[in-house]
Design an enzyme around this catalytic site. Structure first.
Site, PDB file in Angstrom:
ATOM      1  N   ARG A  28      40.013  41.633  26.890  1.00 28.69           N
ATOM      2  CA  ARG A  28      39.958  39.967  27.840  1.00 28.69           C
ATOM      3  C   ARG A  28      38.532  40.611  28.900  1.00 28.69           C
ATOM      4  O   ARG A  28      37.859  39.616  28.855  1.00 28.69           O
ATOM      5  CB  ARG A  28      41.227  40.045  28.691  1.00 28.69           C
ATOM      6  N   ASP A  67      50.062  46.118  37.837  1.00 31.51           N
ATOM      7  CA  ASP A  67      49.876  47.164  36.997  1.00 31.51           C
ATOM      8  C   ASP A  67      50.701  48.265  37.074  1.00 31.51           C
ATOM      9  O   ASP A  67      50.744  49.751  35.730  1.00 31.51           O
ATOM     10  CB  ASP A  67      48.188  47.523  36.639  1.00 31.51           C
ATOM     11  N   LYS A  76      39.382  52.689  34.222  1.00 34.38           N
ATOM     12  CA  LYS A  76      38.760  51.814  33.932  1.00 34.38           C
ATOM     13  C   LYS A  76      38.973  50.178  33.604  1.00 34.38           C
ATOM     14  O   LYS A  76      37.461  49.962  33.503  1.00 34.38           O
ATOM     15  CB  LYS A  76      40.113  51.773  32.397  1.00 34.38           C
ATOM     16  N   ASN A  77      39.717  49.936  34.784  1.00 35.27           N
ATOM     17  CA  ASN A  77      38.761  48.441  35.436  1.00 35.27           C
ATOM     18  C   ASN A  77      38.433  48.510  36.089  1.00 35.27           C
ATOM     19  O   ASN A  77      37.756  47.410  36.456  1.00 35.27           O
ATOM     20  CB  ASN A  77      39.714  48.275  35.715  1.00 35.27           C
ATOM     21  N   ILE A 122      40.773  31.154  32.081  1.00 30.66           N
ATOM     22  CA  ILE A 122      39.990  32.258  32.037  1.00 30.66           C
ATOM     23  C   ILE A 122      38.601  30.480  33.399  1.00 30.66           C
ATOM     24  O   ILE A 122      37.654  30.438  34.007  1.00 30.66           O
ATOM     25  CB  ILE A 122      38.794  32.078  30.692  1.00 30.66           C
ATOM     26  N   ASP A 123      39.580  29.843  33.604  1.00 25.24           N
ATOM     27  CA  ASP A 123      38.420  28.248  34.219  1.00 25.24           C
ATOM     28  C   ASP A 123      37.949  29.213  35.842  1.00 25.24           C
ATOM     29  O   ASP A 123      37.011  28.444  36.071  1.00 25.24           O
ATOM     30  CB  ASP A 123      39.890  27.791  34.898  1.00 25.24           C
ATOM     31  N   VAL A 180      52.179  37.758  39.721  1.00 27.04           N
ATOM     32  CA  VAL A 180      50.599  37.749  39.284  1.00 27.04           C
ATOM     33  C   VAL A 180      50.143  37.030  38.273  1.00 27.04           C
ATOM     34  O   VAL A 180      49.648  36.962  37.792  1.00 27.04           O
ATOM     35  CB  VAL A 180      49.753  39.333  39.598  1.00 27.04           C
ATOM     36  N   ARG A 215      46.417  33.953  30.571  1.00 28.27           N
ATOM     37  CA  ARG A 215      45.570  34.485  31.159  1.00 28.27           C
ATOM     38  C   ARG A 215      44.439  33.052  31.184  1.00 28.27           C
ATOM     39  O   ARG A 215      43.508  33.301  29.972  1.00 28.27           O
ATOM     40  CB  ARG A 215      45.462  35.926  31.018  1.00 28.27           C
ATOM     41  N   ARG A 245      44.855  52.005  24.875  1.00 28.34           N
ATOM     42  CA  ARG A 245      43.857  51.369  25.630  1.00 28.34           C
ATOM     43  C   ARG A 245      43.232  51.537  27.260  1.00 28.34           C
ATOM     44  O   ARG A 245      42.757  51.329  27.478  1.00 28.34           O
ATOM     45  CB  ARG A 245      44.066  49.723  25.885  1.00 28.34           C
ATOM     46  N   CYS A 254      45.863  41.923  26.689  1.00 33.28           N
ATOM     47  CA  CYS A 254      46.634  42.461  26.661  1.00 33.28           C
ATOM     48  C   CYS A 254      47.655  40.572  26.541  1.00 33.28           C
ATOM     49  O   CYS A 254      47.425  39.848  27.417  1.00 33.28           O
ATOM     50  CB  CYS A 254      47.630  43.095  27.744  1.00 33.28           C
TER      51      CYS A 254
HETATM   52  N1  EPU Z   1      44.100  33.818  36.639  1.00 33.42           N
HETATM   53  C1  EPU Z   1      44.254  32.097  36.610  1.00 33.42           C
HETATM   54  N2  EPU Z   1      42.160  32.083  36.189  1.00 33.42           N
HETATM   55  C2  EPU Z   1      40.919  32.668  35.980  1.00 33.42           C
HETATM   56  C3  EPU Z   1      41.694  33.742  35.945  1.00 33.42           C
HETATM   57  C4  EPU Z   1      42.689  34.201  36.682  1.00 33.42           C
HETATM   58  O1  EPU Z   1      43.947  31.455  36.705  1.00 33.42           O
HETATM   59  O2  EPU Z   1      40.498  31.815  35.197  1.00 33.42           O
HETATM   60  C5  EPU Z   1      45.156  34.347  36.620  1.00 33.42           C
HETATM   61  C6  EPU Z   1      45.267  35.252  36.019  1.00 33.42           C
HETATM   62  O3  EPU Z   1      46.096  33.699  34.700  1.00 33.42           O
HETATM   63  C7  EPU Z   1      46.906  35.728  36.650  1.00 33.42           C
HETATM   64  C8  EPU Z   1      45.804  36.093  37.781  1.00 33.42           C
HETATM   65  O4  EPU Z   1      44.908  34.813  37.973  1.00 33.42           O
HETATM   66  O5  EPU Z   1      47.943  35.286  36.285  1.00 33.42           O
HETATM   67  C9  EPU Z   1      45.410  37.426  37.493  1.00 33.42           C
HETATM   68  O6  EPU Z   1      44.201  37.376  36.926  1.00 33.42           O
HETATM   69  P1  EPU Z   1      42.959  38.365  37.331  1.00 33.42           P
HETATM   70  O7  EPU Z   1      42.256  37.883  36.981  1.00 33.42           O
HETATM   71  O8  EPU Z   1      43.338  38.890  38.705  1.00 33.42           O
HETATM   72  O9  EPU Z   1      43.159  39.631  36.421  1.00 33.42           O
HETATM   73  P2  EPU Z   1      42.247  39.653  35.097  1.00 33.42           P
HETATM   74  O10 EPU Z   1      40.966  39.658  35.997  1.00 33.42           O
HETATM   75  O11 EPU Z   1      42.327  39.352  34.000  1.00 33.42           O
HETATM   76  C10 EPU Z   1      42.778  42.945  35.975  1.00 33.42           C
HETATM   77  C11 EPU Z   1      42.511  43.545  35.386  1.00 33.42           C
HETATM   78  C12 EPU Z   1      44.525  43.632  35.207  1.00 33.42           C
HETATM   79  C13 EPU Z   1      45.390  43.646  36.043  1.00 33.42           C
HETATM   80  C14 EPU Z   1      44.784  42.051  37.122  1.00 33.42           C
HETATM   81  C15 EPU Z   1      45.540  42.116  38.162  1.00 33.42           C
HETATM   82  C16 EPU Z   1      40.778  44.475  34.662  1.00 33.42           C
HETATM   83  C17 EPU Z   1      40.403  44.653  33.532  1.00 33.42           C
HETATM   84  N3  EPU Z   1      41.783  44.027  34.549  1.00 33.42           N
HETATM   85  O12 EPU Z   1      42.974  41.555  35.059  1.00 33.42           O
HETATM   86  O13 EPU Z   1      44.814  45.478  33.981  1.00 33.42           O
HETATM   87  O14 EPU Z   1      47.192  43.566  35.423  1.00 33.42           O
HETATM   88  O15 EPU Z   1      43.468  42.674  37.566  1.00 33.42           O
HETATM   89  O16 EPU Z   1      45.080  43.370  39.212  1.00 33.42           O
HETATM   90  O17 EPU Z   1      40.243  44.408  35.760  1.00 33.42           O
HETATM   91  C18 EPU Z   1      45.906  46.642  32.839  1.00 33.42           C
HETATM   92  O18 EPU Z   1      45.073  47.411  33.377  1.00 33.42           O
HETATM   93  O19 EPU Z   1      46.810  46.833  32.407  1.00 33.42           O
HETATM   94  C19 EPU Z   1      45.259  45.193  32.908  1.00 33.42           C
HETATM   95  C20 EPU Z   1      46.293  44.391  32.431  1.00 33.42           C
END
Ligand code: EPU
Length: 426
Positions: free
Chosen positions: A92, A305, A22-23, A123-124, A327, A121, A397, A116
């Protein structure tokens, strides 16, 4: 309400074929927006999150048709750069459209993404990274507008190796003028897969899967054919399911090299593993050995995960285990539900202390997020008596027909659908 009804206590035995990740599929689908062309993407799981991504592509004007696990995507008639608010709120990963839309169409309008509830979470990193590439990004009342006359390559140092930000910026940089360096990039296998996909589209991405990614921008990208990598988190979930039931399961179509931290940890806990080129056999040994300290971390560390599934497994081990979640800052909701099933878990902020072994007892429990939901299913498989897991939209999901896949391995599990009256009552 719909729920999974599980009678615990049966070891899982048999073979399970791992489907596409999925990811990996989500950013790859978003990347199709970078070209006006046709694509054939194989091994795309039929999951709720993918349905939402497909609905977003439709809303933008793309055509997407599914045949089995292959998606045929046609982006030649994209005519809109605004992702509908209603769809943004559901997932997301809708954020993945920001980079590609700005890069290809010079503008994107999005809204605060849902997803989730596993912590704050932010987005900065996505927004700041796009600004470094020259986009103007304005956020007002949950509406995010990004515009750029032209994106220009830049060096972007990520404060944390965020998976999503790395992917978004790689996609944007693919069509930027000049060279972009993403420093402290995430190294997940899904990023490597996206890099391969972009390069097959004609991009010049070097080092995807390493800590520094270099992207030399090109003027135009084209359609391509691609096969998505297998889902290492689903694979890991089934290994924990086999382990916690003392079962004997062979995963087919797996990529063991994407799962080293998980396989090492399972072996340390006492499970027997046989690893082939694309197969993994696990024979569970109960009780598992406790693990004094497991820390989740970006790849190649132990994945967040699989943390909920690991915590469930460790309730069966003889002794005390400690799991630290680094994380996300709110990813222990499953622990409360496990405690209701008899587990002894003490959570203090990002640390869970698990005292085992405990005999889990069947209960009515609720999934609050995807992987936490999978962990409750595992608990149900190991528990004495009947477990009912509610909150299935979360589980659906990320897991395809989880009850059928587990029942095929000998689990007693079935989906009980809500009656119409119950649905109406919410
Ligand atoms: N973060 C920030 N600012 C940002 C982006 C991230 O502070 O702009 C922080 C987040 O709050 C978090 C950390 O950085 O504490 C890591 O977040 P990351 O951006 O790596 O996660 P993501 O891209 O939102 C993806 C997966 C998640 C998985 C995480 C970590 C996808 C679609 N989602 O999320 O998958 O847990 O990486 O490996 O690829 C799941 O499949 O259940 C799932 C949540």
């Amino acid at each position: 309400m719909s729920h999974l009804l599980i009678e615990g206590g049966r070891p899982l035995v048999g073979r399970h074929k791992v489907y596409g990740a999925k990811n990996a599929a989500l950013p790859i689908l978003a990347a199709t927006v970078l070209a006006r062309d046709t694509f054939e993407i194989e091994n795309v799981p039929d999951l709720l999150d993918l349905k939402i991504m497909i609905a977003i592509l439709h809303a933008l004007g793309a055509r997407v048709r599914r045949e089995g696990t292959t998606l045929y995507v046609d982006t030649r008639e994209i005519h809109r750069t605004e992702v509908p608010e209603e769809l943004m709120g559901q997932m997301r990963s809708s954020l993945f459209l920001m980079g590609p839309l700005v890069a290809r169409y010079r503008e994107a309008t999005l809204y605060r993404p849902g997803g989730c509830a596993i912590g704050t979470r932010r987005i900065d990193f996505h927004v700041e990274g796009l600004r470094r590439l020259g986009a103007r990004v304005v956020e007002e009342g949950g509406r995010i507008e990004a515009r750029a006359l032209a994106l220009r390559g830049a060096t972007i140092v990520l404060p944390y190796p965020s998976v999503g930000a790395t992917e978004n910026l790689m996609m944007a940089a693919a069509l930027a003028e000049g060279t972009t360096r993403i420093v402290n990039a995430a190294r997940e296998p899904e990023i490597e897969d996206l890099g391969r996909f972009l390069n097959a589209m004609g991009a010049r991405v070097y080092g995807a899967g390493e800590a520094t990614i270099v992207v030399e921008g090109v003027r135009e990208l084209r359609g391509t054919r691609h096969r998505v990598i297998p889902d290492r988190i689903v694979a890991g979930t089934f290994l924990f399911a086999a382990a916690i039931t003392g079962g004997d399961v062979v995963l087919e179509d797996a990529r063991p090299e994407h799962m080293e931290a998980v396989l090492d940890l399972l072996a340390t806990s006492g499970a027997e593993l046989e690893v082939g080129a694309d197969t993994i056999r696990l024979r569970g040994k109960l009780p598992p050995r406790p693990l004094p300290r497991v820390v989740t971390a970006p790849h190649p560390g132990f994945p967040t995960d699989l943390q909920p599934q690991l915590v469930t497994y460790l309730t069966q081990s003889e002794g005390t285990s400690v799991v630290v979640e680094t994380v996300f800052d709110g990813r222990f909701r499953h622990a409360e539900e496990l405690v209701r099933m008899g587990a002894k878990i003490y959570v203090d902020q990002r640390t869970a202390v698990i005292e085992g072994p405990t005999r889990l007892k069947g209960e009515r429990v609720r999934a609050y997020d995807l992987r936490g939901g999978a962990a409750l299913v595992l608990a149900g498989l190991a528990a004495e008596g009947t477990t009912r897991v509610y909150g299935l939209t979360h589980i659906d999901r990320g897991y395809m027909r989880i009850e059928e896949e587990l029942a095929a391995l000998g689990a007693s599990i079935r989906r009980v659908s809500a009656t119409r009256e119950e649905e109406a009552a919410g």
